[in-house]
Design a protein around this motif. Structure first.
Motif, PDB file in Angstrom:
ATOM      1  N   GLU A 143     -41.882 -14.024  11.773  1.00 60.96           N
ATOM      2  CA  GLU A 143     -42.814 -15.116  12.057  1.00 60.96           C
ATOM      3  C   GLU A 143     -43.133 -15.196  13.549  1.00 60.96           C
ATOM      4  N   ILE A 144     -42.134 -14.927  14.383  1.00 59.27           N
ATOM      5  CA  ILE A 144     -42.352 -14.960  15.831  1.00 59.27           C
ATOM      6  C   ILE A 144     -43.296 -13.842  16.255  1.00 59.27           C
ATOM      7  N   ILE A 145     -43.042 -12.629  15.755  1.00 63.59           N
ATOM      8  CA  ILE A 145     -43.908 -11.508  16.103  1.00 63.59           C
ATOM      9  C   ILE A 145     -45.306 -11.711  15.527  1.00 63.59           C
ATOM     10  N   SER A 146     -45.378 -12.352  14.359  1.00 64.76           N
ATOM     11  CA  SER A 146     -46.680 -12.650  13.768  1.00 64.76           C
ATOM     12  C   SER A 146     -47.489 -13.546  14.697  1.00 64.76           C
ATOM     13  N   ALA A 147     -46.826 -14.548  15.266  1.00 62.74           N
ATOM     14  CA  ALA A 147     -47.509 -15.440  16.208  1.00 62.74           C
ATOM     15  C   ALA A 147     -47.976 -14.661  17.431  1.00 62.74           C
ATOM     16  N   LEU A 148     -47.135 -13.762  17.911  1.00 59.00           N
ATOM     17  CA  LEU A 148     -47.495 -12.956  19.071  1.00 59.00           C
ATOM     18  C   LEU A 148     -48.685 -12.053  18.772  1.00 59.00           C
ATOM     19  N   GLN A 149     -48.695 -11.461  17.584  1.00 56.05           N
ATOM     20  CA  GLN A 149     -49.774 -10.552  17.218  1.00 56.05           C
ATOM     21  C   GLN A 149     -51.107 -11.272  17.022  1.00 56.05           C
ATOM     22  N   GLN A 150     -51.064 -12.581  16.800  1.00 57.12           N
ATOM     23  CA  GLN A 150     -52.294 -13.346  16.612  1.00 57.12           C
ATOM     24  C   GLN A 150     -52.985 -13.684  17.934  1.00 57.12           C
ATOM     25  N   LEU A 151     -52.291 -13.471  19.041  1.00 57.32           N
ATOM     26  CA  LEU A 151     -52.924 -13.715  20.333  1.00 57.32           C
ATOM     27  C   LEU A 151     -54.044 -12.700  20.556  1.00 57.32           C
ATOM     28  N   PRO A 152     -55.117 -13.102  21.229  1.00 54.95           N
ATOM     29  CA  PRO A 152     -56.148 -12.123  21.585  1.00 54.95           C
ATOM     30  C   PRO A 152     -55.524 -10.981  22.394  1.00 54.95           C
ATOM     31  N   GLU A 153     -56.123  -9.822  22.323  1.00 53.41           N
ATOM     32  CA  GLU A 153     -55.505  -8.607  22.855  1.00 53.41           C
ATOM     33  C   GLU A 153     -55.075  -8.725  24.318  1.00 53.41           C
ATOM     34  N   THR A 154     -55.952  -9.214  25.188  1.00 52.74           N
ATOM     35  CA  THR A 154     -55.614  -9.279  26.610  1.00 52.74           C
ATOM     36  C   THR A 154     -54.507 -10.286  26.869  1.00 52.74           C
ATOM     37  N   TYR A 155     -54.550 -11.431  26.182  1.00 56.02           N
ATOM     38  CA  TYR A 155     -53.497 -12.434  26.321  1.00 56.02           C
ATOM     39  C   TYR A 155     -52.151 -11.823  25.918  1.00 56.02           C
ATOM     40  N   ARG A 156     -52.154 -11.128  24.774  1.00 57.96           N
ATOM     41  CA  ARG A 156     -50.925 -10.528  24.253  1.00 57.96           C
ATOM     42  C   ARG A 156     -50.396  -9.451  25.201  1.00 57.96           C
ATOM     43  N   THR A 157     -51.301  -8.658  25.748  1.00 59.42           N
ATOM     44  CA  THR A 157     -50.888  -7.573  26.632  1.00 59.42           C
ATOM     45  C   THR A 157     -50.254  -8.113  27.910  1.00 59.42           C
ATOM     46  N   VAL A 158     -50.885  -9.108  28.523  1.00 63.14           N
ATOM     47  CA  VAL A 158     -50.324  -9.721  29.734  1.00 63.14           C
ATOM     48  C   VAL A 158     -48.971 -10.355  29.423  1.00 63.14           C
ATOM     49  N   PHE A 159     -48.889 -11.050  28.296  1.00 60.40           N
ATOM     50  CA  PHE A 159     -47.639 -11.699  27.890  1.00 60.40           C
ATOM     51  C   PHE A 159     -46.533 -10.661  27.706  1.00 60.40           C
ATOM     52  N   ASN A 160     -46.829  -9.579  27.017  1.00 62.98           N
ATOM     53  CA  ASN A 160     -45.846  -8.518  26.795  1.00 62.98           C
ATOM     54  C   ASN A 160     -45.373  -7.901  28.105  1.00 62.98           C
ATOM     55  N   LEU A 161     -46.330  -7.570  28.962  1.00 60.93           N
ATOM     56  CA  LEU A 161     -45.989  -6.910  30.220  1.00 60.93           C
ATOM     57  C   LEU A 161     -45.093  -7.788  31.088  1.00 60.93           C
ATOM     58  N   HIS A 162     -45.360  -9.086  31.089  1.00 57.15           N
ATOM     59  CA  HIS A 162     -44.572  -9.990  31.939  1.00 57.15           C
ATOM     60  C   HIS A 162     -43.242 -10.368  31.297  1.00 57.15           C
ATOM     61  N   VAL A 163     -43.283 -10.794  30.035  1.00 53.57           N
ATOM     62  CA  VAL A 163     -42.092 -11.332  29.377  1.00 53.57           C
ATOM     63  C   VAL A 163     -41.115 -10.233  28.960  1.00 53.57           C
ATOM     64  N   PHE A 164     -41.615  -9.195  28.310  1.00 51.97           N
ATOM     65  CA  PHE A 164     -40.725  -8.179  27.750  1.00 51.97           C
ATOM     66  C   PHE A 164     -40.478  -7.003  28.693  1.00 51.97           C
ATOM     67  N   ASP A 165     -41.486  -6.649  29.485  1.00 54.48           N
ATOM     68  CA  ASP A 165     -41.344  -5.473  30.332  1.00 54.48           C
ATOM     69  C   ASP A 165     -41.081  -5.804  31.792  1.00 54.48           C
ATOM     70  N   GLY A 166     -41.076  -7.097  32.134  1.00 50.71           N
ATOM     71  CA  GLY A 166     -40.647  -7.526  33.454  1.00 50.71           C
ATOM     72  C   GLY A 166     -41.594  -7.225  34.595  1.00 50.71           C
ATOM     73  N   LEU A 167     -42.862  -6.991  34.312  1.00 48.07           N
ATOM     74  CA  LEU A 167     -43.813  -6.704  35.380  1.00 48.07           C
ATOM     75  C   LEU A 167     -44.272  -7.988  36.055  1.00 48.07           C
ATOM     76  N   GLY A 168     -44.455  -7.921  37.371  1.00 48.24           N
ATOM     77  CA  GLY A 168     -45.007  -9.042  38.110  1.00 48.24           C
ATOM     78  C   GLY A 168     -46.520  -9.062  37.975  1.00 48.24           C
ATOM     79  N   HIS A 169     -47.126 -10.145  38.430  1.00 43.77           N
ATOM     80  CA  HIS A 169     -48.575 -10.281  38.248  1.00 43.77           C
ATOM     81  C   HIS A 169     -49.360  -9.261  39.078  1.00 43.77           C
ATOM     82  N   LYS A 170     -48.812  -8.852  40.208  1.00 38.53           N
ATOM     83  CA  LYS A 170     -49.487  -7.829  41.010  1.00 38.53           C
ATOM     84  C   LYS A 170     -49.558  -6.516  40.243  1.00 38.53           C
ATOM     85  N   GLU A 171     -48.439  -6.152  39.592  1.00 38.07           N
ATOM     86  CA  GLU A 171     -48.402  -4.912  38.807  1.00 38.07           C
ATOM     87  C   GLU A 171     -49.307  -5.013  37.581  1.00 38.07           C
TER      88      GLU A 171
END
Length: 206
Positions: A143-171
């Protein structure tokens, strides 16, 4: 022989814990440079599970995740000479996989539903740091991943890069060719949307 190990995806899905530690990092790097099949096979088996988790967070389907994973490993095997020794080899490989996923997202706008597998045991604990919502603990992983997958693509990508992959906003801004402020905006909006979707799912479950 380069892709011999890549053709055995299904067999190696759960092999991570079965792989003996036979090679040092230096031996892995040198073996890949020489395109030694045994070293490539070892590397593929050793990191398949970890890197599949990365691809699953970006890909719209399991099939796409597997394809992107194989594309990423191919790049690791053929571009290992680009590893400059700064940081860990595993970290470099993960960046190659993430960049492969981002490249695929740029090429494809498919929005098909994700077929789920259990991706990461600590997903809830990671998300709880970024999303203040008590309802998060009551939802199952799917259910959690389902909610994540429902985000628009760019929102989801930024969220993934920051939350799961630890990238800063500059990166993130450099990866997606956007401004740092825009990255902040997408992340904040993604958090708000995730909170709302989690709350909605909790109400459905009652």
């Amino acid at each position: 022989m380069l892709l011999r190990c890549i053709k055995t995806v299904q067999y190696y899905w759960h092999c991570k814990n079965d792989v003996a530690q036979e090679y040092t990092e230096h031996e892995l790097i040198e073996g890949c440079k020489r395109q030694q099949p045994k070293v490539q096979e070892y590397l593929y088996k050793r990191y398949y599970s970890d890197f599949m988790k990365v691809c699953m967070r970006y890909a719209p389907t399991v099939h796409d995740a597997e394809q992107w994973l194989n594309d990423g490993f191919y790049k690791v095997f053929t571009k290992v000479g680009m590893f400059d020794g700064k940081g860990s080899f595993e970290g470099w490989m993960k960046r190659v996989l993430v960049n492969t996923c981002l490249d695929q997202l740029r090429l494809s706008k498919k929005q098909s539903a994700l077929q789920f597998k259990e991706v990461e045991e600590n997903t809830v604990s990671v998300l709880s740091v970024h999303i203040q919502n008590d309802a998060l603990q009551s939802l199952c992983f799917k259910e959690i991943i389902s909610a994540l997958q429902q985000l628009p693509e760019t929102y989801r990508t930024v969220f993934n890069l920051h939350v799961f992959d630890g990238l800063g906003h500059k990166e993130i801004a450099a990866q997606l060719n956007i401004k740092e402020g825009t990255s902040h905006w997408y992340l904040n909006k993604a958090r708000e949307m995730m909170k709302e979707k989690i709350s909605q799912q909790t109400l459905k479950n009652k």
